[in-house]
Enzyme design. Structure first.
Site, short mmCIF file in Angstrom:
data_model
loop_
_atom_site.label_atom_id
_atom_site.label_comp_id
_atom_site.label_asym_id
_atom_site.label_seq_id
_atom_site.Cartn_x
_atom_site.Cartn_y
_atom_site.Cartn_z
N ARG A 204 0.85 -1.19 0.00
CA ARG A 204 0.00 0.00 0.00
C ARG A 204 0.89 1.24 0.00
O ARG A 204 1.70 1.43 0.90
CB ARG A 204 -0.90 -0.04 1.24
CG ARG A 204 -1.76 1.18 1.40
CD ARG A 204 -2.76 1.03 2.57
NE ARG A 204 -3.50 2.25 2.71
CZ ARG A 204 -3.31 3.12 3.71
NH1 ARG A 204 -2.46 2.88 4.66
NH2 ARG A 204 -4.00 4.23 3.75
N HIS B 289 -2.61 10.99 0.84
CA HIS B 289 -2.16 10.74 2.21
C HIS B 289 -1.54 12.04 2.73
O HIS B 289 -0.35 12.13 2.99
CB HIS B 289 -1.16 9.57 2.22
CG HIS B 289 -0.90 8.96 3.56
ND1 HIS B 289 -1.06 7.61 3.84
CD2 HIS B 289 -0.45 9.49 4.72
CE1 HIS B 289 -0.73 7.35 5.08
NE2 HIS B 289 -0.35 8.48 5.65
N GLU C 67 -7.17 8.45 6.24
CA GLU C 67 -7.40 9.07 7.54
C GLU C 67 -7.82 10.55 7.45
O GLU C 67 -7.09 11.45 7.89
CB GLU C 67 -6.13 8.96 8.41
CG GLU C 67 -5.69 7.52 8.65
CD GLU C 67 -4.49 7.43 9.59
OE1 GLU C 67 -3.94 8.47 10.00
OE2 GLU C 67 -4.09 6.30 9.93
N ASN D 117 -7.62 1.72 9.90
CA ASN D 117 -6.31 1.89 10.52
C ASN D 117 -6.52 1.88 12.03
O ASN D 117 -7.29 2.70 12.56
CB ASN D 117 -5.65 3.21 10.10
CG ASN D 117 -5.25 3.21 8.64
OD1 ASN D 117 -5.43 2.21 7.93
ND2 ASN D 117 -4.72 4.32 8.18
N TYR E 47 -4.54 1.69 15.85
CA TYR E 47 -3.30 1.73 16.63
C TYR E 47 -3.55 1.48 18.12
O TYR E 47 -2.77 0.83 18.78
CB TYR E 47 -2.57 3.06 16.43
CG TYR E 47 -1.95 3.13 15.05
CD1 TYR E 47 -0.65 2.68 14.83
CD2 TYR E 47 -2.68 3.60 13.94
CE1 TYR E 47 -0.07 2.70 13.56
CE2 TYR E 47 -2.10 3.63 12.67
CZ TYR E 47 -0.80 3.17 12.50
OH TYR E 47 -0.24 3.18 11.24
N GLU F 180 -3.72 -0.21 8.14
CA GLU F 180 -2.55 0.19 8.93
C GLU F 180 -2.69 -0.34 10.34
O GLU F 180 -3.79 -0.31 10.93
CB GLU F 180 -2.41 1.71 9.04
CG GLU F 180 -1.81 2.39 7.85
CD GLU F 180 -1.64 3.89 8.06
OE1 GLU F 180 -1.40 4.34 9.21
OE2 GLU F 180 -1.79 4.61 7.07
#
Ligand code: IFM
Length: 470
Positions: free
Chosen positions: A80, A123, A168, A297, A299, A377
């Site tokens: 990606r 991005h 995002e 994504n 985290y 991600e």
């Protein structure tokens, strides 16, 4: 006793890694590329740790062949990456064939090695010239984005099937136009809301144009989503804190894209900021055009309360603003630590949150809409140590990788069809406001020599990919 039986991934599950243009390419002004907002932002004193910038980064622009060879050596099935708008359309103006040619050569190299290209159009690196015209607060930028999407499709549409519009948008709107921690560094709540809407509008416009071009493409968007828990579920104020944070991180983006409306409670949270004047008739129909894929994504999760905590978690960015979220309705919300292990970003390691998030997104959004779900991600920064022999024994990152892949298998066991996983990141790179201080890669980059060294986590990932099991 924990089971020792390997847990297999479904046969069609894709293993990959992710990067982004400004974070790795360098060659900031080669072959016609002009400034993006990140080039301009990094020149502002104090905006980025150590005054770092993306001028050279990982020099991927010149080393892409070796980097793709490394991906193949690691066994990646998919990669990606993102395209730099300022390279493809310098200053947001006419198309620059040399800029497009770089991505064309990259795609050929990937396909030549049997690696599926997974392309993200945006991005965070808006051409600075467009920012000077209002950036994402200017509705026109959404239309310029759709044009840029078609330019990239003109060059790559014959070879790339997986197309992601935005990465995002929470970051490129709220963190960038309200928090001021990311480029362009503005601090204006109304501007942040307008930016978020225009990003979503640009997404919908690009989906429409690309779909009209080729109905066989897989089209989607990547969102940074979270799992938000009240510290005290019995406390109404804590539950409301969780509602507000879930609203701005998750539902503000998921709802318009997959349900065609902004959530009423979030609209109430931001009443008085003029958002209703930004949303024009017909916009939500555009934003909710059907997509094929949603990238998540993830985290860490959020543990929030209306009460301050002794172990308050504040911002993860090196800013003087002691806030975890710049969103207006996050005022009065306090992030409590759960006492979990933390990464070098001070982010708690919470793999079970990924399982819960995937189940929720599938049940409430993607499942009913028939949209394919992938984790685009997930990764961790740690302060890696290079041994005298050059090896990097990043045991914490290995554990992070394995526990989050395990969390995905838990979601799959619970009935969620997860299509793939992209570790963030393939290699250490420019971590935005943190510059080169934070290393997320499974491959170490020596920024003096540009030497790449696979860390133990890369070796572990290759073993998992090869065996297709944990
Ligand atoms: O480096 C970033 C990436 O650009 C977007 N998602 C989060 C990563 C780690 O902060």
């Amino acid at each position: 006793m924990p089971s020792t039986t390997p847990r297999s991934f479904p046969p069609e599950f894709l293993f990959g890694a992710a990067t982004a243009a400004y974070q790795i390419e360098g060659a900031a002004h080669d072959d016609g590329r002009t400034d993006s907002i990140w080039d301009a932002f990094t020149r502002l004193p104090g905006a980025v740790v150590n005054g770092d910038n993306g001028d050279v980064a990982c020099d991927h622009y010149h080393r892409y062949r070796d980097d793709v060879a490394l991906m193949a050596q690691l066994g990646l099935q998919t990669y990606r990456f993102s395209t730099s708008w300022a390279r493809v359309r310098p200053d947001g103006g006419p198309v620059n064939p040399q800029g497009l040619d770089f991505y064309s050569r990259l795609v050929d190299e990937l396909l030549g090695k049997g690696i599926m290209p997974w392309l993200t159009l945006y991005h965070w690196d808006l051409p600075q010239a467009l920012e000077e015209n209002g950036g994402w607060t200017n509705r026109d930028t959404a239309y310029r984005f759709a044009e840029f999407a078609l330019d990239v499709h003109d060059a790559l549409g014959d070879r790339v099937t997986a197309w992601t519009t935005l990465n995002e948008p929470w970051c490129s709107s709220f963190l960038s136009y309200i928090g001021g921690e990311h480029a362009p560094g503005r601090q204006d709540p109304a501007a942040g809301l307008a930016a978020a809407h225009h990003l979503l509008l640009g997404h919908g416009l690009a989906i429409g144009e690309l779909r009209a071009r080729d109905e066989n493409l897989s089209l989607g968007i990547t969102l940074n989503l979270s799992v938000v828990d009240p510290v005290d579920a019995g406390d109404a104020a804590d539950r409301d804190a969780a509602r507000r944070i879930d609203g701005q991180f998750n539902r503000f983006f998921l709802d318009p894209i997959l349900r065609g409306a902004y959530p009423d409670d979030v609209l109430e949270d931001v009443a008085g900021l003029g958002f209703e004047r930004v949303v024009k008739p017909g916009d939500l129909e555009i934003i909710s055009r059907p997509i094929d894929a949603l990238g998540v994504n993830y985290y860490h999760g959020e543990s929030v309360s209306a009460r301050p905590a002794g172990d308050e978690i504040t911002t993860a960015a090196p800013s003087e603003r002691p806030k975890r979220s710049p969103f207006p309705a996050a005022d009065g919300v306090h992030w409590h630590s759960r006492g979990l292990p933390i990464t070098a970003m001070d982010w708690e390691v919470q793999p079970e949150g990924l399982t819960r998030l995937l189940i929720r997104v599938h049940e409430e959004y993607t499942g009913p809409a028939g949209v394919a779900l992938s984790v685009t991600e997930n990764g961790a920064a740690y302060d890696d140590v290079v041994e005298p022999d050059g090896s990097i024994h990043d045991a914490e990152r290995v554990a992070f990788l394995e526990s989050h892949l395990g969390a995905i298998l838990d979601a799959i066991d619970a009935g969620v069809p997860v299509h793939g996983y992209f570790y963030w990141s393939l290699m250490d790179n420019f971590e935005w406001a943190w510059g080169y201080d934070k290393r997320f890669g499974i491959v170490r980059v020596d920024y003096d020599t540009q030497e790449r060294t696979p860390k133990d986590s890369a070796i572990a990932y290759t073993r998992i990919i090869t065996g297709r099991a944990l």
